[in-house]
Design a protein around this motif. Structure first.
Motif, mmCIF file in Angstrom:
data_model
loop_
_atom_site.group_PDB
_atom_site.id
_atom_site.type_symbol
_atom_site.label_atom_id
_atom_site.label_comp_id
_atom_site.label_asym_id
_atom_site.label_seq_id
_atom_site.Cartn_x
_atom_site.Cartn_y
_atom_site.Cartn_z
ATOM 1 N N ALA A 1 61.224 94.884 54.479
ATOM 2 C CA ALA A 1 60.718 96.155 55.598
ATOM 3 C C ALA A 1 61.988 96.373 56.283
ATOM 4 O O ALA A 1 62.983 95.802 55.868
ATOM 5 C CB ALA A 1 59.882 94.790 56.511
ATOM 6 N N ILE B 1 63.813 97.388 59.912
ATOM 7 C CA ILE B 1 63.695 97.244 61.244
ATOM 8 C C ILE B 1 64.726 98.111 61.944
ATOM 9 O O ILE B 1 65.605 98.581 61.297
ATOM 10 C CB ILE B 1 63.732 95.705 61.747
ATOM 11 N N LYS B 2 64.718 98.160 63.292
ATOM 12 C CA LYS B 2 65.795 99.091 63.988
ATOM 13 C C LYS B 2 67.281 98.758 63.757
ATOM 14 O O LYS B 2 67.354 97.499 63.540
ATOM 15 C CB LYS B 2 65.448 98.876 65.381
ATOM 16 N N ASN B 3 68.063 99.889 63.638
ATOM 17 C CA ASN B 3 69.483 99.481 63.367
ATOM 18 C C ASN B 3 69.912 98.454 64.268
ATOM 19 O O ASN B 3 69.733 98.469 65.461
ATOM 20 C CB ASN B 3 70.135 100.729 63.403
ATOM 21 N N GLU B 4 70.831 97.759 63.843
ATOM 22 C CA GLU B 4 71.688 96.822 64.640
ATOM 23 C C GLU B 4 72.668 97.808 65.563
ATOM 24 O O GLU B 4 73.084 99.064 65.259
ATOM 25 C CB GLU B 4 72.786 95.997 63.693
ATOM 26 N N GLY B 5 72.498 97.617 66.847
ATOM 27 C CA GLY B 5 73.208 98.411 67.970
ATOM 28 C C GLY B 5 72.054 99.586 68.559
ATOM 29 O O GLY B 5 72.830 100.445 69.331
ATOM 30 N N LEU B 6 70.970 99.843 68.023
ATOM 31 C CA LEU B 6 70.052 100.546 68.430
ATOM 32 C C LEU B 6 70.418 102.098 68.425
ATOM 33 O O LEU B 6 70.087 102.783 69.367
ATOM 34 C CB LEU B 6 69.686 100.109 69.861
ATOM 35 N N ARG C 1 65.263 93.872 55.836
ATOM 36 C CA ARG C 1 65.096 92.533 55.941
ATOM 37 C C ARG C 1 64.010 92.072 54.609
ATOM 38 O O ARG C 1 63.259 92.894 54.542
ATOM 39 C CB ARG C 1 64.250 91.953 57.240
ATOM 40 N N ASN D 1 61.994 88.561 52.800
ATOM 41 C CA ASN D 1 61.577 87.153 52.783
ATOM 42 C C ASN D 1 61.448 86.754 51.501
ATOM 43 O O ASN D 1 61.177 85.540 51.014
ATOM 44 C CB ASN D 1 60.174 86.824 53.433
ATOM 45 N N ILE E 1 64.281 86.881 62.903
ATOM 46 C CA ILE E 1 64.475 88.231 62.581
ATOM 47 C C ILE E 1 65.182 88.595 64.122
ATOM 48 O O ILE E 1 64.568 88.549 64.979
ATOM 49 C CB ILE E 1 63.101 89.080 62.480
ATOM 50 N N SER E 2 66.410 89.147 63.912
ATOM 51 C CA SER E 2 67.084 89.613 65.265
ATOM 52 C C SER E 2 66.378 90.862 65.885
ATOM 53 O O SER E 2 65.805 91.562 65.213
ATOM 54 C CB SER E 2 68.634 89.861 64.839
ATOM 55 N N VAL F 1 66.918 93.554 68.314
ATOM 56 C CA VAL F 1 68.003 94.178 68.891
ATOM 57 C C VAL F 1 67.590 94.671 70.110
ATOM 58 O O VAL F 1 68.425 94.682 71.122
ATOM 59 C CB VAL F 1 68.609 95.250 68.013
ATOM 60 N N GLN F 2 66.272 95.029 70.163
ATOM 61 C CA GLN F 2 65.936 95.759 71.480
ATOM 62 C C GLN F 2 66.037 94.538 72.727
ATOM 63 O O GLN F 2 66.332 94.787 73.666
ATOM 64 C CB GLN F 2 64.427 96.146 71.416
ATOM 65 N N GLN G 1 67.770 92.042 72.653
ATOM 66 C CA GLN G 1 69.176 91.770 72.925
ATOM 67 C C GLN G 1 69.638 92.723 74.176
ATOM 68 O O GLN G 1 70.164 92.362 75.062
ATOM 69 C CB GLN G 1 69.873 91.668 71.677
ATOM 70 N N LYS H 1 54.917 94.427 70.632
ATOM 71 C CA LYS H 1 53.877 95.684 70.781
ATOM 72 C C LYS H 1 52.771 94.812 71.337
ATOM 73 O O LYS H 1 52.316 93.676 71.126
ATOM 74 C CB LYS H 1 53.575 96.380 69.524
ATOM 75 N N VAL I 1 55.722 90.808 57.021
ATOM 76 C CA VAL I 1 56.796 90.378 56.528
ATOM 77 C C VAL I 1 58.013 90.059 57.695
ATOM 78 O O VAL I 1 58.754 89.334 57.473
ATOM 79 C CB VAL I 1 57.354 91.396 55.630
ATOM 80 N N ILE I 2 57.884 90.728 58.548
ATOM 81 C CA ILE I 2 58.674 90.755 59.889
ATOM 82 C C ILE I 2 57.996 90.574 61.158
ATOM 83 O O ILE I 2 58.817 89.852 62.016
ATOM 84 C CB ILE I 2 59.600 91.975 59.999
#
Lengths: 217, 73
Positions: free
Chosen positions: A101, A103-108, A148, A150, B6-7, B9-10, B12, B33, B63-64
């Motif tokens: 999957a 997900i959002k980029n590190e650092g947004l 990411r 699994n 799962i990190s 980032v929002q 953080q 959400k 998955v996440i």
């Protein structure tokens, strides 16, 4: 001349670039609408970049249920080439046609930058014409490209300098059979020297050659 | 919600912003959400089963992400 369908979802925005670049390499590329039930007998299919269905809920989450995805899945099950670029990769991941999957980029940050990737596996439909370890300069353009998984995926491309935090520097993966590939970089945007790089051509010609070989089979 | 491990980032970024506003004792911020909807059915059990299927297939990407279902009957 292999026939390649480029799927247009509501919100796709790279389909014209992909069709142009594939035609420039000699493919019989044309558009397919996401609401269609079939791909017009295409030998292969590309899911292009963009923001299908506004990326609502999650990137690719709604697009994976578009009617055309039945035909995409059938093509994939037949072992025919399926390539997802950027948002197309996100759709393939949501459809579980490739593992993982995004997900959002590190650092947004939304990243629209040139990247270098290495070819990790020359056994896929998108890397057949490449050499193992070959470096390709291809741009990315995304907010959610942080990969990411699994499971241990079959890795097609890795970033040389990880721009988005992707696990194991992964820029592109394939299914176990190697006929379905998703990657975040845009090969169509590096398909001519005038664009700053022609390194993406080898990805597109790999796809076309894969379609041609399977067409004969 | 993104699964533990799962990190987020929002989360953080939100967490790093809180001390600037004077709240320095907050940690472990996760952003997720929240979906609300009405649903008709004959029993809470059957509705829960349906909503869990909706989450598994569509509303969450397992998955996440994980999910939790709350029902106000």
């Amino acid at each position: 001349m292999p026939k390649i369908a480029v799927v247009v979802f509501p919100g796709s925005n790279c389909e014209q670039d992909v069709v142009h670049a594939l035609r420039a390499e000699g493919a019989d590329a044309d558009y397919a609408w996401h609401g269609d039930d079939d791909l017009g007998g295409a030998d292969g299919v590309v899911l292009p970049g963009g923001f299908a269905h506004g990326d609502y809920l999650r990137t690719g989450a709604i697009a994976r249920f578009s009617p055309v995805m039945h035909a995409v899945r059938s093509l994939a099950d037949e072992g025919k080439p399926v390539l997802g670029i950027c948002n197309g990769f996100q759709i393939l991941a949501e459809a579980h046609l490739v593992p993982g999957a995004l997900i959002k980029n590190e650092g947004l940050r939304f990243l629209c930058v040139w990247t270098e990737v290495t070819v990790e596996d020359t056994g896929t439909i998108a890397t057949r014409a490449c050499e193992k370890g070959q470096r390709l300069r291809i741009p990315i353009n995304h907010y959610e490209g942080n990969y990411r998984a699994n499971v241990e995926p079959r890795v097609a491309f890795r970033y040389v300098d990880n721009p988005n935090g992707a696990w194991q520097n992964i820029a592109g993966v394939s299914n176990d059979a190697g006929n379905v590939v998703g990657l975040m970089p845009h090969p169509e945007r590096a398909s001519h020297e005038s664009l700053g790089s022609a390194d993406g051509r080898t990805v597109l010609t790999s796809l076309i050659e894969s379609c041609r070989l399977l067409q004969r089979a | 919600m993104l699964k533990p491990g799962i990190s987020d980032v929002q989360g953080q970024v939100v967490e790093r912003s809180l001390p600037a506003l004077g709240w320095e004792n907050v940690s472990g911020v996760r952003v997720g959400k929240h979906l609300e909807f009405e649903i008709e059915g004959s029993s809470v059990e059957s509705i829960r089963e349906q909503v869990e299927q909706m989450c598994e297939r569509f509303l969450a990407n397992t998955v996440i992400e994980g999910f939790r279902v709350d029902i106000d009957a």
